[in-house]
Motif scaffolding. Structure first.
Motif, mmCIF file in Angstrom:
data_model
loop_
_atom_site.group_PDB
_atom_site.id
_atom_site.type_symbol
_atom_site.label_atom_id
_atom_site.label_comp_id
_atom_site.label_asym_id
_atom_site.label_seq_id
_atom_site.Cartn_x
_atom_site.Cartn_y
_atom_site.Cartn_z
ATOM 1 N N CYS A 17 34.025 28.728 66.970
ATOM 2 C CA CYS A 17 33.154 28.898 65.694
ATOM 3 C C CYS A 17 31.720 29.208 66.057
ATOM 4 C CB CYS A 17 33.211 27.653 64.923
ATOM 5 S SG CYS A 17 32.351 27.508 63.393
ATOM 6 N N PRO A 38 32.926 33.938 62.249
ATOM 7 C CA PRO A 38 34.362 33.764 62.392
ATOM 8 C C PRO A 38 34.975 33.091 61.172
ATOM 9 C CG PRO A 38 33.213 32.044 63.558
ATOM 10 C CD PRO A 38 32.154 32.987 63.046
ATOM 11 N N ALA A 39 36.276 33.165 61.102
ATOM 12 C CA ALA A 39 36.983 32.491 60.017
ATOM 13 C C ALA A 39 36.799 30.990 60.154
ATOM 14 C CB ALA A 39 38.469 32.852 60.078
ATOM 15 N N GLY A 103 36.881 27.906 63.849
ATOM 16 C CA GLY A 103 37.055 29.345 64.049
ATOM 17 C C GLY A 103 37.080 29.735 65.503
ATOM 18 N N LYS A 138 35.664 33.347 69.902
ATOM 19 C CA LYS A 138 35.516 33.239 68.457
ATOM 20 C C LYS A 138 36.548 34.129 67.779
ATOM 21 C CE LYS A 138 30.543 32.442 68.887
ATOM 22 N NZ LYS A 138 29.188 32.975 68.617
#
Length: 270
Positions: A17, A38-39, A103, A138
């Motif tokens: 992340c 990032p997600a 993430g 990431k």
């Protein structure tokens, strides 16, 4: 008859992340930072539902990383399952453990087989891939079609998703061993003229790799084995996954076969 043993059977029987972007004075994040975020979470099941084929790779300056594309016909492919990542289509097969947090994906130091490749560029592929996949990456994007990973040095690797056989057929499949004879034979098919069939018979082993019973006679094999290319004059024992096809077309088989590995081979004289 020249025999070449590729792999011992007991081996063949083994299981088969970033930080949140700072807001600008009007409260909006800069566009570049927003794209790179990032997600928040990673769907581990989605990772395992696909083979991931490398389709693009750029360094921190946005330049294509040519060293990762020396095998144009066989892109680097990632597979995730049971906490392990495997890498195919480098010189050697590589694998390592991985974990997910927020993430980010963290990959342990990878082990590999020890084959040598005659092409220096292919030989160097192992290091080019391994150095970029180890450590914490990431996850910038993950959906059914795309997996995008960013390394600490700024490289970005983009993979295209291709559903695994388990995803396509809705189950894990059954492991079977097939012996494929060296030569095909003519066989009758209502839709294919002058069809040649593989000559196949099943081989049975116990959990210690010891063959059980006698091998029966070869018979015409009207299906295909995905991932297997038959070479005339070579007899092979294959470990395959056999799946049940739900609602197949009227002229298609209700079974699908996918090559897992070639257990052993022998050249047979004409």
């Amino acid at each position: 008859m020249k025999r070449t043993l590729l792999l011992a059977l007991p081996i063949a029987l083994m299981a088969a992340c970033t930080n949140t972007p700072s807001a600008s004075s009007n409260g909006a994040a800069p566009a570049a930072e927003a794209e790179a975020a990032p997600a928040a979470t990673i769907d581990g099941k989605q990772l395992g539902a696909n083979h991931w084929l490398l389709e693009a790779a750029t360094d921190s300056a946005g330049k294509r990383i040519d060293a990762l594309f020396v095998r144009a016909d066989k892109p680097i492919t990632l597979d995730f399952g049971d906490g392990r990542l495997s890498v195919d289509n480098a010189c050697n097969r590589m694998s390592g453990g991985y974990s997910l947090s927020g993430g980010e994906m963290t990959i342990s130091r990878m082990a590999s087989t020890m084959m040598a490749c005659t092409d220096p560029a292919v030989m160097a592929l192992d290091k080019a891939v391994g150095s970029r996949l180890e450590g914490t990456l990431k996850v910038q994007q993950l959906d059914g079609a795309t997996l995008r990973l960013a390394t600490a040095s700024g490289d970005v690797l983009t993979f295209a998703g291709e559903p695994t056989a388990e995803t396509r057929y809705g189950g894990p499949g059954e492991t079977v061993f097939l012996e494929v004879d060296a030569q095909t034979k003519p066989c009758s098919h209502p839709l294919i003229r002058d069809m040649q069939c593989l000559q196949v018979r099943e081989v049975h082993y116990d959990d210690k790799g010891l063959e059980q019973g006698e091998r029966g006679a070869y018979g015409n094999f009207y299906d295909t084995i995905q991932g297997y290319d038959h070479e005339p004059g070579v007899r092979n024992v294959l470990r395959v996954k056999r799946y049940t096809v739900k609602n197949p077309p009227a002229d298609a088989s209700s079974r699908a076969y996918v090559l897992d590995m070639v257990v052993g081979s022998e050249s047979v004289g004409q």
